[in-house]
Scaffold this motif. Structure first.
Motif, PDB file in Angstrom:
ATOM      1  N   VAL A 276      -7.396  -5.359   1.468  1.00 12.52           N
ATOM      2  CA  VAL A 276      -6.522  -6.378   0.845  1.00 12.52           C
ATOM      3  C   VAL A 276      -5.066  -5.940   0.928  1.00 12.52           C
ATOM      4  N   ARG A 277      -4.806  -4.662   0.681  1.00 15.35           N
ATOM      5  CA  ARG A 277      -3.495  -4.008   0.766  1.00 15.35           C
ATOM      6  C   ARG A 277      -2.588  -4.340  -0.421  1.00 15.35           C
ATOM      7  N   LEU A 278      -2.581  -3.473  -1.389  1.00 14.66           N
ATOM      8  CA  LEU A 278      -1.650  -3.623  -2.504  1.00 14.66           C
ATOM      9  C   LEU A 278      -1.438  -2.263  -3.173  1.00 14.66           C
TER      10      LEU A 278
ATOM     11  N   GLY B  93       0.807  -1.220   0.000  1.00 14.56           N
ATOM     12  CA  GLY B  93       0.000   0.000   0.000  1.00 14.56           C
ATOM     13  C   GLY B  93       0.834   1.262   0.000  1.00 14.56           C
ATOM     14  N   ALA B  94       0.200   2.347  -0.399  1.00 10.16           N
ATOM     15  CA  ALA B  94       0.906   3.624  -0.538  1.00 10.16           C
ATOM     16  C   ALA B  94       1.399   4.151   0.806  1.00 10.16           C
ATOM     17  N   LYS B  95       0.604   3.924   1.830  1.00  9.61           N
ATOM     18  CA  LYS B  95       1.007   4.482   3.129  1.00  9.61           C
ATOM     19  C   LYS B  95       2.305   3.850   3.608  1.00  9.61           C
ATOM     20  N   SER B  96       2.394   2.525   3.476  1.00  6.23           N
ATOM     21  CA  SER B  96       3.630   1.860   3.897  1.00  6.23           C
ATOM     22  C   SER B  96       4.799   2.345   3.054  1.00  6.23           C
TER      23      SER B  96
ATOM     24  N   SER C 181      -3.469  19.285   3.129  1.00  5.59           N
ATOM     25  CA  SER C 181      -3.304  17.897   2.714  1.00  5.59           C
ATOM     26  C   SER C 181      -3.210  16.987   3.923  1.00  5.59           C
ATOM     27  N   TYR C 182      -2.102  16.982   4.546  1.00  2.00           N
ATOM     28  CA  TYR C 182      -1.882  15.953   5.557  1.00  2.00           C
ATOM     29  C   TYR C 182      -1.632  16.569   6.912  1.00  2.00           C
ATOM     30  N   PRO C 183      -2.687  16.834   7.625  1.00  2.00           N
ATOM     31  CA  PRO C 183      -2.574  17.620   8.838  1.00  2.00           C
ATOM     32  C   PRO C 183      -1.968  16.835   9.986  1.00  2.00           C
TER      33      PRO C 183
ATOM     34  N   TYR D 277       5.376  11.865  -5.772  1.00  2.00           N
ATOM     35  CA  TYR D 277       4.073  12.147  -6.370  1.00  2.00           C
ATOM     36  C   TYR D 277       3.100  11.032  -5.999  1.00  2.00           C
ATOM     37  N   ASP D 278       2.011  11.404  -5.356  1.00  2.14           N
ATOM     38  CA  ASP D 278       1.014  10.431  -4.920  1.00  2.14           C
ATOM     39  C   ASP D 278      -0.137  10.436  -5.930  1.00  2.14           C
ATOM     40  N   SER D 279      -0.243   9.331  -6.672  1.00  3.47           N
ATOM     41  CA  SER D 279      -1.262   9.277  -7.736  1.00  3.47           C
ATOM     42  C   SER D 279      -2.349   8.255  -7.405  1.00  3.47           C
ATOM     43  N   ALA D 280      -2.658   8.126  -6.113  1.00  2.00           N
ATOM     44  CA  ALA D 280      -3.600   7.084  -5.686  1.00  2.00           C
ATOM     45  C   ALA D 280      -5.000   7.239  -6.279  1.00  2.00           C
ATOM     46  N   TYR D 281      -5.319   8.435  -6.784  1.00  2.00           N
ATOM     47  CA  TYR D 281      -6.660   8.650  -7.353  1.00  2.00           C
ATOM     48  C   TYR D 281      -6.607   8.865  -8.859  1.00  2.00           C
ATOM     49  N   ALA D 282      -5.498   8.464  -9.485  1.00  2.00           N
ATOM     50  CA  ALA D 282      -5.305   8.749 -10.917  1.00  2.00           C
ATOM     51  C   ALA D 282      -6.450   8.226 -11.781  1.00  2.00           C
TER      52      ALA D 282
ATOM     53  N   LEU E 137      -5.415   7.105   7.720  1.00  2.00           N
ATOM     54  CA  LEU E 137      -4.318   7.710   8.444  1.00  2.00           C
ATOM     55  C   LEU E 137      -3.244   8.223   7.511  1.00  2.00           C
ATOM     56  N   LEU E 138      -3.434   7.959   6.229  1.00  2.00           N
ATOM     57  CA  LEU E 138      -2.463   8.469   5.288  1.00  2.00           C
ATOM     58  C   LEU E 138      -2.401   9.981   5.335  1.00  2.00           C
ATOM     59  N   TYR E 139      -3.513  10.591   5.762  1.00  2.00           N
ATOM     60  CA  TYR E 139      -3.494  12.032   5.888  1.00  2.00           C
ATOM     61  C   TYR E 139      -2.259  12.504   6.612  1.00  2.00           C
TER      62      TYR E 139
ATOM     63  N   SER F 277       1.515   4.738  -5.664  1.00  2.00           N
ATOM     64  CA  SER F 277       0.119   4.554  -6.046  1.00  2.00           C
ATOM     65  C   SER F 277      -0.444   3.288  -5.389  1.00  2.00           C
ATOM     66  N   SER F 278      -1.691   2.996  -5.686  1.00  2.00           N
ATOM     67  CA  SER F 278      -2.373   1.986  -4.880  1.00  2.00           C
ATOM     68  C   SER F 278      -3.616   1.459  -5.580  1.00  2.00           C
ATOM     69  N   PHE F 279      -3.947   0.221  -5.291  1.00  2.00           N
ATOM     70  CA  PHE F 279      -5.212  -0.335  -5.784  1.00  2.00           C
ATOM     71  C   PHE F 279      -6.364  -0.049  -4.801  1.00  2.00           C
ATOM     72  N   SER F 280      -6.053   0.601  -3.684  1.00  4.21           N
ATOM     73  CA  SER F 280      -7.065   0.779  -2.636  1.00  4.21           C
ATOM     74  C   SER F 280      -8.362   1.385  -3.140  1.00  4.21           C
ATOM     75  N   LYS F 281      -8.248   2.487  -3.880  1.00  4.84           N
ATOM     76  CA  LYS F 281      -9.458   3.232  -4.242  1.00  4.84           C
ATOM     77  C   LYS F 281     -10.000   2.860  -5.625  1.00  4.84           C
ATOM     78  N   TYR F 282      -9.334   1.919  -6.291  1.00  6.63           N
ATOM     79  CA  TYR F 282      -9.814   1.469  -7.599  1.00  6.63           C
ATOM     80  C   TYR F 282     -10.573   0.147  -7.489  1.00  6.63           C
TER      81      TYR F 282
ATOM     82  N   ASN G  74      -6.061  15.430  -5.752  1.00 10.25           N
ATOM     83  CA  ASN G  74      -5.713  15.704  -4.359  1.00 10.25           C
ATOM     84  C   ASN G  74      -6.782  15.258  -3.363  1.00 10.25           C
ATOM     85  N   ASN G  75      -6.299  14.741  -2.296  1.00  4.85           N
ATOM     86  CA  ASN G  75      -7.104  14.505  -1.113  1.00  4.85           C
ATOM     87  C   ASN G  75      -6.617  15.536  -0.097  1.00  4.85           C
ATOM     88  N   PRO G  76      -7.401  16.485   0.333  1.00 13.03           N
ATOM     89  CA  PRO G  76      -8.859  16.525   0.346  1.00 13.03           C
ATOM     90  C   PRO G  76      -9.532  17.414  -0.703  1.00 13.03           C
TER      91      PRO G  76
HETATM   92  C1  PLP Z   1      -3.677  10.537  -1.077  1.00 10.28           C
HETATM   93  C2  PLP Z   1      -3.772   9.097  -0.769  1.00 10.28           C
HETATM   94  N1  PLP Z   1      -2.844   8.250  -1.226  1.00 10.28           N
HETATM   95  C3  PLP Z   1      -2.955   6.927  -1.021  1.00 10.28           C
HETATM   96  C4  PLP Z   1      -3.990   6.395  -0.290  1.00 10.28           C
HETATM   97  C5  PLP Z   1      -4.103   4.917  -0.131  1.00 10.28           C
HETATM   98  O1  PLP Z   1      -3.146   4.396   0.640  1.00 10.28           O
HETATM   99  P1  PLP Z   1      -3.044   2.807   0.801  1.00 10.28           P
HETATM  100  O2  PLP Z   1      -2.521   2.252  -0.471  1.00 10.28           O
HETATM  101  O3  PLP Z   1      -2.065   2.686   1.917  1.00 10.28           O
HETATM  102  O4  PLP Z   1      -4.401   2.281   1.133  1.00 10.28           O
HETATM  103  C6  PLP Z   1      -4.945   7.245   0.270  1.00 10.28           C
HETATM  104  C7  PLP Z   1      -6.000   6.722   1.136  1.00 10.28           C
HETATM  105  O5  PLP Z   1      -6.730   7.375   1.809  1.00 10.28           O
HETATM  106  C8  PLP Z   1      -4.851   8.628   0.000  1.00 10.28           C
HETATM  107  O6  PLP Z   1      -5.784   9.475   0.441  1.00 10.28           O
END
Ligand code: PLP
Length: 508
Positions: free
Chosen positions: A359-361, A185-188, A209-211, A318-323, A232-234, A348-353, A290-292
């Motif tokens: 599952v974590r990848l 996952g992206a956070k790790s 972004s990440y307070p 560059y965090d492209s988790a929502y690409a 908690l990635l915030y 990047s991450s499969f989390s939001k796709y 961007n999140n948020p």
């Molecule tokens: C900006 C951003 N990147 C990545 C992730 C996903 O991280 P992970 O792959 O650890 O689930 C999130 C999840 O909230 C996010 O907001």
């Protein structure tokens, strides 16, 4: 169960579990205490250096032993001689936590029967597509066969998956399979990247972004709403940087850590920082979409960012988790920008796709062209970190990942993303129709609603109290989020519709 097995588990549960459960010591009965097993631990715990010198350790030991054996309160906590990591001590517990706790408690006490809807958390809610879960099931079944069993895999991920990620997400961009590091996952990965860069680098983050205080905030929401969300990635960019010792102390007056460059992103600057006011840092964390705020940087903006990094000799993370949420021509990868491979890496991450938050990848792409000041390739060091700190992503999750990037999987992920984007459209339309200025939503599952002149906390409370809907107060994402509320599109359709009905009722 064999006799030996039984004995071992009995003695383990009688000693290990009670020993580890520190808080349970108060309730221990004498018969539960394994005296012989505890003696050495007790000696270690209570013998402070000064006590040892004065010969008081035995007395101290005796006192604690008595406490344990009679089952009396274990009031006196013991301390080891290990100094706390001073960087962890810098992390802010935050005033948000008690404030939200107060509001939440008051709300639930007043409305015990309310149907609370959460559009505050960025966790996915829809099931994983069957084409993906069936690949994971098959892989897990094969693991129970002699011929199909496999143990540890490559720390960098299975070659087939690395190749498939490279060709799916970076086709024509010069990123190859060996540039991809598959992860849990992206956070790790963000934490591993901080370990990679070490404590002597400086960093910049988008604001909002990440307070710093979001950890407590989200934990609170989790606890209060019994949601399994993990957002908690915030805090991942900032807090992992603090933990590594890259920052100074938290400055309460401005709600920022010293030595972090906060890049303000507002409607006025199109949610892209005015780089002429941003000081040079070694690392620039940049998240798009961007999140948020839900905004995606344009090609022109990212070109400026890459130029800025090049001029300063910085590295962009560059965090492209929502690409995959991008629906206009905004870049989906930083590597679409010419020259980016010399100054950027991408997580990047499969989390939001694919609904892989559980599952974590994920993955990190590090181009061969990215070098340190001494010319050493960053990817080589990252490989070293990955091999040292990580034993590879789960093979079952990787089977799921491979299914994700198959033609059917990609179609299925687009359907998942499409569903959340429909939610987003419903939320955007709702606030639009009520006359609010609404940002984001188009390229991300987040809607950033402006309540000019109002405290985002007041709006959060107003919405919670009057509609029982949990949103996220913008200032929780940093000072730049004041006056905004983030509404997440992750939710079952009926909940989103019901929440929007309540919003309309409140703000009509
Ligand atoms: C900006 C951003 N990147 C990545 C992730 C996903 O991280 P992970 O792959 O650890 O689930 C999130 C999840 O909230 C996010 O907001």
């Amino acid at each position: 169960m064999s006799a030996i097995h039984q004995n071992v588990s009995t003695s383990l549960s009688a000693s290990t579990s009670t020993f580890l459960a520190h808080n349970n010591l108060k309730s221990l009965k004498p018969s539960h205490v394994s005296v012989a097993g505890r003696l050495s631990a007790v000696v270690k715990c209570v013998a402070t250096p000064s006590a040892e010198k004065t010969g008081a350790s035995f007395l101290s030991l005796f006192n604690h032993f008595s406490i344990l054996t009679v089952g009396a309160a274990f009031d006196e906590a013991y301390n080891t001689n290990v100094a706390r990591n001073e960087n962890l001590a810098k992390l802010q517990a935050g005033y948000l936590f008690p404030e939200i706790a107060r509001r939440r408690n008051a709300h639930i006490a007043k409305n015990p029967d309310a149907k609370v809807i959460s559009l505050g958390i960025g966790d996915t809610t829809e099931p994983i597509p069957e084409v993906i879960t069936s690949a994971m099931s098959k892989r897990s079944e094969v693991l129970s066969t002699v011929s199909g069993y496999s143990g540890y895999g490559a720390e960098q991920g299975e070659q087939k998956l690395r190749a498939a990620i490279a060709s799916t997400y970076y086709s024509g961009l010069g990123i190859e399979e060996n540039d991809i590091f598959v992860s849990d996952g992206a956070k790790s990965d963000i934490s591993r990247l901080q370990v990679l860069f070490g404590s002597n680098v400086t960093m910049a983050v988008q604001d909002p972004s990440y307070p710093v205080n979001i950890l407590c905030f989200i934990l609170f929401l989790l606890a209060s709403l019994l949601s399994a969300a993990n957002e908690l990635l915030y805090r991942a960019y900032v807090d992992s940087s603090v933990i590594l010792g890259q920052t100074g102390l938290f400055q309460k007056d401005v709600e920022k850590y010293a030595n972090i460059e906060y890049m303000r992103c507002t409607p006025e600057n199109g949610f892209f920082p005015d780089l002429s006011t941003v000081g040079r840092t070694d690392i620039i964390f940049f998240c798009s979409p961007n999140n948020p705020t839900g905004s995606a940087a344009s090609r022109e903006q990212l070109t400026k960012l890459v130029q800025f990094a090049k001029e300063n000799g910085s590295i962009i993370v560059y965090d492209s988790a929502y690409a995959m949420y991008v629906s206009d021509d905004s870049p989906r990868s930083i590597f679409e920008i010419p020259g980016a491979k010399e100054v950027a890496l991408e997580v990047s991450s499969f989390s939001k796709y694919a609904g892989f938050t559980g599952v974590r990848l994920g993955w990190t792409a590090i181009p061969k062209e990215l070098h340190y000041s001494d010319g050493f390739p960053v990817a080589k060091d990252f490989n070293r970190i990955v091999c040292t700190c990580f034993n590879g992503a789960s093979n079952i999750a990787q089977a799921g990942g491979l299914a994700c990037v198959s033609p059917e999987g990609i179609k299925a992920m687009h359907e998942v993303v499409g569903f959340y984007k429909e939610n987003t459209a419903i939320i955007v339309d709702t606030f639009d129709s009520l006359g609010f200025k609404v940002y984001g939503g188009k390229n991300a599952p987040y809607v950033w609603v402006h309540f000019p002149g109002r405290s985002s906390w007041d709006v959060f409370s107003e919405i919670l109290e009057k509609t029982h809907v949990v949103t996220t107060p913008g200032s929780g994402f940093g000072p730049g989020g004041e006056g905004f509320v983030r509404v997440s599109a992750f939710g079952h359709r009926e909940n989103v519709l019901e929440a929007c009905r309540r919003f309309k009722e409140l703000y009509k």
